[in-house]
Design a protein around this motif. Structure first.
Motif, PDB file in Angstrom:
ATOM      1  N   ARG A  24       0.886  -1.874   0.205  1.00 12.90           N
ATOM      2  CA  ARG A  24       0.118  -0.302  -0.494  1.00 12.90           C
ATOM      3  C   ARG A  24       0.801   1.389   0.327  1.00 12.90           C
ATOM      4  N   GLY A  80       2.209   2.007  -3.176  1.00 10.60           N
ATOM      5  CA  GLY A  80       1.400   2.541  -4.208  1.00 10.60           C
ATOM      6  C   GLY A  80       0.486   0.884  -4.989  1.00 10.60           C
ATOM      7  N   HIS A  89      -4.583  -0.758  -3.481  1.00  8.35           N
ATOM      8  CA  HIS A  89      -5.455   0.178  -2.553  1.00  8.35           C
ATOM      9  C   HIS A  89      -6.190  -0.467  -1.416  1.00  8.35           C
ATOM     10  N   GLU A  90      -6.435   0.526  -0.408  1.00  9.90           N
ATOM     11  CA  GLU A  90      -7.485  -0.401   0.930  1.00  9.90           C
ATOM     12  C   GLU A  90      -8.622   0.195   0.652  1.00  9.90           C
ATOM     13  N   ILE A 130      -5.064  -0.947  -9.761  1.00 12.01           N
ATOM     14  CA  ILE A 130      -4.810   0.623  -8.766  1.00 12.01           C
ATOM     15  C   ILE A 130      -4.928   1.563 -10.106  1.00 12.01           C
ATOM     16  N   HIS A 170       0.654   6.981   4.481  1.00 15.58           N
ATOM     17  CA  HIS A 170      -0.675   5.479   4.928  1.00 15.58           C
ATOM     18  C   HIS A 170      -0.473   4.971   5.947  1.00 15.58           C
TER      19      HIS A 170
END
Ligand SMILES: [Mn+2]
Ligand SMILES: [Mn+2]
Ligand SMILES: [Zn+2]
Ligand SMILES: [Zn+2]
Lengths: 154, 154
Positions: free
Chosen positions: A66, A69, A72-73, A87, B150
């Motif tokens: 995450r 990159g 995604h969460e 993504i 993040h």
DNA sequence: TCCTTGTTAGGATTGATTCCTATATAGCAC
DNA sequence: GTGCTATATAGGAATCAATCCTAACAAGGA
């Protein structure tokens, strides 16, 4: 979609991430589904190839991916995080009946912007649209007729 | 905005909810802010008038209000739920720097729909747009220049 | 091949939320 | 107002996804 070992190796290298069998398996599993699985789902899946892998490794790896990159969460439900290896810009259809999450690709939605400067100095870097409703399975089961169940599901 | 006791009484009555001092205080607190507070925030606030109120009552009450449709729950961050007494259609500006959530009212965004039947039998009942970025405070602090953090914040 | 640094496993811990339950009280009927 | 009943509250215990800690390990570069 399924990634070749070379493709995966490249994605990791260009972000300075070490490649390990566990990582490859986790990322491959996530890239190979459209279901937005939880960390636990991924652990269960990856354990078939790596019986000794710990949940901790899955959490740690997802955090690393995450931050890099690569994944995604998504947090539509409070109970637990779900992950997405897609993504590219896209949006989601969130089923209130079974809590499934479907991808929705729509160019028009990608181009949305906040009208004017009404946002008071807020600098927008991205956006996402979430549609709620009932998936075809839940519609067939008649779940769209009853009020959505707002209870928690821990 | 602030509610009159009568207005609040009416909203509770027409949904068959009992009115108690604790409930009134919790709902009033939520209706009186634009900050999308957590259950803990609300407990801290309401405790000034009701020193003995338990966190449990706040959780229970928020659940009841949510099921009655008087409040919405928002889960942009996984760490904890945040609540919103504004149940008119609106969208959110989510700051990646300080995690604040601002309301965004925009008629055009309210009218979005999924293009065509590409959604494969999914029956849409609503939608919401979330813009991410940096609020004016975070921009001034230069936080929009660094990569978003993040990491978790439990 | 060696070294350094990030990764893994697994056990302990955290902390928001939920569960349990005895007591209190809102709302309704008389 | 009084009494009744269903529901709300307080507070303590429990849950469990996620994080922290740490010793052993293993990529990847020199
Ligand atoms: Mn997706
Ligand atoms: Mn809002
Ligand atoms: Zn469904
Ligand atoms: Zn901010």
């Amino acid at each position: 979609m399924r990634l070749t070992p070379d493709e995966m190796r490249m994605r990791f290298r260009e972000r300075g991430l070490k490649m390990t069998p566990q990582r490859a398996a986790i990322y491959q599993a996530l890239a190979g589904t459209v279901s937005h699985p939880t960390a636990e789902d991924l652990h269960r899946h990856v354990r078939r190839q790596h019986p000794m892998i710990s949940p901790n490794t899955v959490y740690y790896t997802l955090g690393v991916l995450r931050e890099a990159g690569l994944v995604h969460e998504v947090n539509y439900w409070h109970d637990r995080s779900r992950f997405d290896a897609n993504i590219t810009p896209h949006h989601h259809l969130v089923c209130l009946g079974c809590r499934s999450i479907q991808d929705l690709t729509d160019e028009a939605l990608d181009r949305l912007s906040v009208s004017g400067r009404l946002k008071g100095g807020f600098e927008v870097t991205g956006h996402r649209v979430e549609f709620h409703g009932y998936c075809s399975t839940c519609c067939r089961a008649g779940r769209h007729l009853s009020r959505p169940d707002h209870r928690r599901h821990r």
